[in-house]
Design a protein around this motif. Structure first.
Motif, PDB file in Angstrom:
ATOM      1  N   GLY A 180      43.476  47.880  38.518  1.00  0.00           N
ATOM      2  CA  GLY A 180      42.069  47.551  38.682  1.00  0.00           C
ATOM      3  C   GLY A 180      41.657  47.480  40.136  1.00  0.00           C
ATOM      4  N   SER A 181      40.420  47.057  40.369  1.00  0.00           N
ATOM      5  CA  SER A 181      39.899  47.015  41.737  1.00  0.00           C
ATOM      6  C   SER A 181      38.861  45.904  41.850  1.00  0.00           C
ATOM      7  CB  SER A 181      39.282  48.362  42.097  1.00  0.00           C
ATOM      8  OG  SER A 181      38.344  48.725  41.104  1.00  0.00           O
ATOM      9  N   ILE A 182      38.606  45.503  43.103  1.00  0.00           N
ATOM     10  CA  ILE A 182      37.606  44.475  43.383  1.00  0.00           C
ATOM     11  C   ILE A 182      36.627  45.040  44.404  1.00  0.00           C
ATOM     12  CG2 ILE A 182      37.218  42.123  44.213  1.00  0.00           C
ATOM     13  CD1 ILE A 182      40.119  41.492  43.482  1.00  0.00           C
ATOM     14  N   TRP A 183      35.351  44.875  44.148  1.00  0.00           N
ATOM     15  CA  TRP A 183      34.329  45.466  44.994  1.00  0.00           C
ATOM     16  C   TRP A 183      33.339  44.411  45.453  1.00  0.00           C
ATOM     17  CZ3 TRP A 183      34.412  50.873  45.628  1.00  0.00           C
ATOM     18  CH2 TRP A 183      35.337  51.550  44.809  1.00  0.00           C
ATOM     19  N   ARG A 217      32.244  42.600  42.227  1.00  0.00           N
ATOM     20  CA  ARG A 217      32.578  43.149  40.919  1.00  0.00           C
ATOM     21  C   ARG A 217      34.085  43.236  40.757  1.00  0.00           C
ATOM     22  NH1 ARG A 217      30.670  47.857  41.588  1.00  0.00           N
ATOM     23  NH2 ARG A 217      32.330  49.167  40.792  1.00  0.00           N
ATOM     24  N   LEU A 218      34.596  42.641  39.696  1.00  0.00           N
ATOM     25  CA  LEU A 218      36.007  42.802  39.343  1.00  0.00           C
ATOM     26  C   LEU A 218      36.057  43.861  38.249  1.00  0.00           C
ATOM     27  CD1 LEU A 218      37.234  39.095  39.059  1.00  0.00           C
ATOM     28  CD2 LEU A 218      36.600  40.394  41.074  1.00  0.00           C
ATOM     29  N   GLN A 225      28.336  39.730  57.939  1.00  0.00           N
ATOM     30  CA  GLN A 225      27.569  40.680  57.141  1.00  0.00           C
ATOM     31  C   GLN A 225      27.905  40.567  55.662  1.00  0.00           C
ATOM     32  OE1 GLN A 225      28.288  44.465  58.908  1.00  0.00           O
ATOM     33  NE2 GLN A 225      27.102  43.939  60.711  1.00  0.00           N
ATOM     34  N   HIS A 226      29.194  40.284  55.379  1.00  0.00           N
ATOM     35  CA  HIS A 226      29.559  40.167  53.965  1.00  0.00           C
ATOM     36  C   HIS A 226      28.810  39.040  53.292  1.00  0.00           C
ATOM     37  CE1 HIS A 226      33.678  41.653  55.519  1.00  0.00           C
ATOM     38  NE2 HIS A 226      32.739  42.530  55.655  1.00  0.00           N
ATOM     39  N   GLY A 227      28.408  38.036  54.087  1.00  0.00           N
ATOM     40  CA  GLY A 227      27.661  36.923  53.528  1.00  0.00           C
ATOM     41  C   GLY A 227      26.395  37.390  52.832  1.00  0.00           C
ATOM     42  N   GLU A 228      25.946  38.569  53.159  1.00  0.00           N
ATOM     43  CA  GLU A 228      24.692  39.088  52.596  1.00  0.00           C
ATOM     44  C   GLU A 228      24.936  39.971  51.381  1.00  0.00           C
ATOM     45  OE1 GLU A 228      21.944  37.932  54.014  1.00  0.00           O
ATOM     46  OE2 GLU A 228      23.291  36.844  55.356  1.00  0.00           O
ATOM     47  N   ASP A 280      29.428  48.044  47.381  1.00  0.00           N
ATOM     48  CA  ASP A 280      30.144  49.303  47.216  1.00  0.00           C
ATOM     49  C   ASP A 280      31.364  49.396  48.132  1.00  0.00           C
ATOM     50  OD1 ASP A 280      28.716  49.365  49.474  1.00  0.00           O
ATOM     51  OD2 ASP A 280      27.603  51.207  49.065  1.00  0.00           O
ATOM     52  N   ARG A 281      31.860  48.225  48.577  1.00  0.00           N
ATOM     53  CA  ARG A 281      33.017  48.206  49.461  1.00  0.00           C
ATOM     54  C   ARG A 281      34.216  47.701  48.668  1.00  0.00           C
ATOM     55  NH1 ARG A 281      34.911  45.250  53.983  1.00  0.00           N
ATOM     56  NH2 ARG A 281      34.168  43.378  52.968  1.00  0.00           N
ATOM     57  N   ARG A 282      35.266  48.492  48.655  1.00  0.00           N
ATOM     58  CA  ARG A 282      36.437  48.071  47.899  1.00  0.00           C
ATOM     59  C   ARG A 282      37.288  47.130  48.755  1.00  0.00           C
ATOM     60  NH1 ARG A 282      40.683  51.747  44.413  1.00  0.00           N
ATOM     61  NH2 ARG A 282      42.021  50.010  43.885  1.00  0.00           N
TER      62      ARG A 282
END
Lengths: 368, 303
Positions: free
Chosen positions: A70-73, A17-18, A9-12, A76-78
């Motif tokens: 910071g965070s990586i998204w 976003r960094l 699913q992540h492939g889609e 909308d999934r962190r």
């Protein structure tokens, strides 16, 4: 296996976003406040000299290094709290990191086995990946029996066979010789165009970054200096650092002479001892009287004597195919790199000019 | 432009002796092996052959009577099992302890200090360790006093002059050796390999199973063999910490008694040969298993 489903699913994804991604080592910031949005299918290059934080950035995205800020998204999934095995990004390592005890096929199939892909499907996908990197004859060999270029292809096949949403490449060509490097560069470009996988590619080689990337992130001392397309970076570097890195080899400081509006945008003149060059300001020059000039060797050409030319004598000449790369020394001791179509002789006088739109003027560096 | 090629040497000339030797793999550097080879020959092979021949020249009876005597007397042949029962568990325990600790330690900054500390028991020698353990583990030793003081035990736990004393001393003297070997194998694995496995979806346990373990097994097999041989030839601690007449009557004690209590050097040689054969069987079995695994370079390409 639920994890495999998730990975597919992540492939889609829409974008990665960094957000102010930072990483320190014992109080020293190796990477600070990296903001970047990777769009689907995009090829991003992290470019910078060694120690600039580009590999740190890549390892942070891969999950091999934890963030200190910071965070990586992914949409909308962190994901920055997830271990690497749950992110599902493919990675190509600088030294390839092939499993020495597994055959080429086993290496390529490792990610599929970990995801529990059924055997028949896995075999078919391994076949396709081997064909993609043109290693059909080497499937049963061990990595130790392959050349550097072939190992590199295995590493690429292994990373992309799992159809990751994002492929990470850490200086994948730096261990290859010059000819092979060029060949593999085309190969990486071809594979990217064929599969359209989002890719982050770390390199210290500006030619690699310019030829491969859709967008380049220039890093220095852990900070982003500029993000732009290759064309933007090549023609309009934002800072003197970036200019230096993008092949502006002629960099010298002088005094701001006077402003001039030539009609096609702002122009500014810089004087250094007896010579004077006109160029385009690339940043706010401030109230200071000092400024730095950056010109590419390719943009400096010898011509007839004249008041607008910089005169000097030839210091060195090198044939680089098609033309000559030469340096000239001015009477005031300034060394200029330039190009010439004719063979020049040492100590021959030359008169050099550069078109004002190709001359970039930056604020002088602090303390320089 | 013409290039002048140097005249060829006369084609008929025979290559020099040095060239011919080099072609056969004997250059000057290889010749440096000779002193070491002589040393091994004199100090190992010669005594071994001597002992082997001696074992077939018994004080009475035929050539094989020492061996038949050994295998017909349970007091003698039981020592094989007794020694095995000490050496195998001690070695296995050491391997099992060394592996996780090596994994934990490989990334630590004080790895060097730790390895230095661990070398010390090796340098002390087994006798000194046995002496120390005798007082430490004895009925009046710190361990028992602490246990009684804490109320964990009503009376002293018997850990000397029995199996456990010898076992513990084998663990303590053998561990540093196994640990240092294991650590060197573990740190020899390129950290990019487990990292690559992780990006491909392998969590820690699967990284261990698919990457570390197959790459470590050949090295661990060597470590096992060395540690086992060392443990199987246990002597001082079996005498000092064990019950040399009973449960820890190991094979080296039998050989010692034959040689220095009965002055039967021939029998002692035969026991030593049996001991060597048992060790050889275990080593060969382990090394044969090792052949099933990958034994090439641990690197990951041309890095």
């Amino acid at each position: 296996m639920p994890r495999a489903e998730g990975a597919r699913q992540h492939g889609e994804f829409g974008e990665i976003r960094l957000d102010r991604v930072s990483r320190g080592f014992d109080g020293v910031m190796a990477l600070q406040d990296l903001d970047l949005t990777i769009r689907r299918g995009e090829f991003i290059a992290f470019l910078g000299p060694s120690g600039c934080g580009k590999s740190t950035a890549l390892n942070c995205v891969a999950g091999l290094l934890s963030l200190t800020g910071g965070s990586i998204w992914v949409d909308d999934r962190r994901i920055d709290e997830l271990p690497p095995e749950r992110r599902g990004f493919g990675m190509v390592f600088q030294n390839y990191a092939l499993f020495p005890h597994m055959t080429v096929r086993k290496n390529i199939g490792f990610g599929l086995a970990m995801r529990g892909v059924p055997k028949a499907e896995a075999e078919a996908r391994i076949d396709a990946a081997i064909r993609l990197v043109q290693l059909e004859a080497h499937g049963t060999k061990l990595p130790g029996q392959l050349s550097g270029g072939q190992q590199q292809r295995v590493a690429i096949a292994r990373a992309i066979v799992v159809q990751p949403p994002l492929v990470l490449m850490d200086e994948p060509l730096s261990n290859l010789d010059a000819r092979l490097r060029l060949e593999m560069r085309h190969e990486i470009r071809r594979i990217h165009q064929e599969l359209g996988r989002s890719t982050v590619y770390v390199t210290h080689d500006q030619d690699e970054a310019l030829s491969l990337a859709d967008r380049i992130v220039v890093l220095r001392e852990g900070r982003v200096r500029q993000i732009g397309t290759p064309e933007e970076l090549y023609a309009r570097p934002a800072t003197l650092d970036v200019a230096r890195f993008m092949g502006y080899r002629n960099v010298f400081e002088g005094e701001l002479d006077h402003w001039q509006d030539g009609g096609q945008g702002e122009r500014v003149a810089v004087r250094r001892h007896d010579l004077r060059v006109v160029g385009m300001p690339r940043e706010a020059l401030g109230s200071g009287r000092r400024a730095a000039v950056a010109i590419r060797p390719e943009d400096v050409l010898p011509g007839p004597e004249g008041e607008d030319a910089i005169s000097g004598v030839v210091e060195s000449v090198e044939f680089i195919g098609r033309e000559y790369a030469a340096t000239a020394l001015t009477p005031t001791g300034l060394m200029l790199h330039f190009r010439s179509h004719q063979r020049l002789h040492l100590d021959e006088p030359v008169h050099l000019r550069a078109a004002p739109e190709r001359v970039l003027v930056f604020a002088a560096e602090e303390g320089a | 432009m013409t290039i002048h090629v140097a005249d060829h040497p006369p084609a008929a000339a025979r290559p020099t002796l040095r060239r011919r030797m080099a072609a056969a793999g004997w250059d000057r550097t290889t010749l440096l092996v000779v002193p070491a080879a002589l040393f091994v020959l004199l100090l190992f092979i010669y005594p071994f052959i001597y002992g082997l021949i001696l074992s077939f020249e018994p004080m009475k009876g035929g050539a094989f009577s020492n061996y038949t005597a050994f295998f017909s007397d349970p007091y003698l042949y039981d020592t094989i099992g007794t020694t095995m029962w000490l050496a195998l568990p001690a070695t296995v325990l050491n391997m099992a302890l060394a592996m996780p600790i090596a994994f934990r330690v490989r990334n630590l900054r004080w790895q060097r200090a730790l390895t230095t500390i661990l070398v010390i028991p090796i340098t002390l020698g087994t006798v000194l360790v046995a002496e120390g353990l005798l007082t430490y583990l004895g009925p009046q030793g710190w361990l028992n006093r602490t246990l009684i003081e804490l109320g964990l035990s009503s009376g002293p736990v018997r850990l000397t002059h029995n199996y456990w004393g010898v076992f513990l001393s084998l663990v303590i003297t053998g561990f540093p050796f196994v640990f240092l070997l294991t650590l060197s194998y573990v740190t020899g694995i390129d950290p990019a390999l487990p990292a690559a496995a992780a990006t491909l979806g392998a969590g820690p346990s699967r990284q261990f199973r698919h990457i570390f373990l197959p790459l470590l097994v050949p090295g661990l097999a060597i470590a096992f063999c060395l540690a086992f041989v060392q443990a199987y030839s246990v002597f001082p601690s079996a005498v000092l910490l064990g019950a040399p007449a009973g449960p820890t009557r190991v094979i080296s004690i039998a050989a010692y008694q034959a040689a220095f209590e009965q002055y039967d050097y021939s029998m002692a040689s035969a026991i030593a040969m049996i001991m060597a054969a048992v060790q050889l069987v275990v080593v060969v079995a382990v090394l044969a298993g090792r052949r099933l695994f990958y034994r090439g370079p641990m690197g990951s390409g041309k890095g």
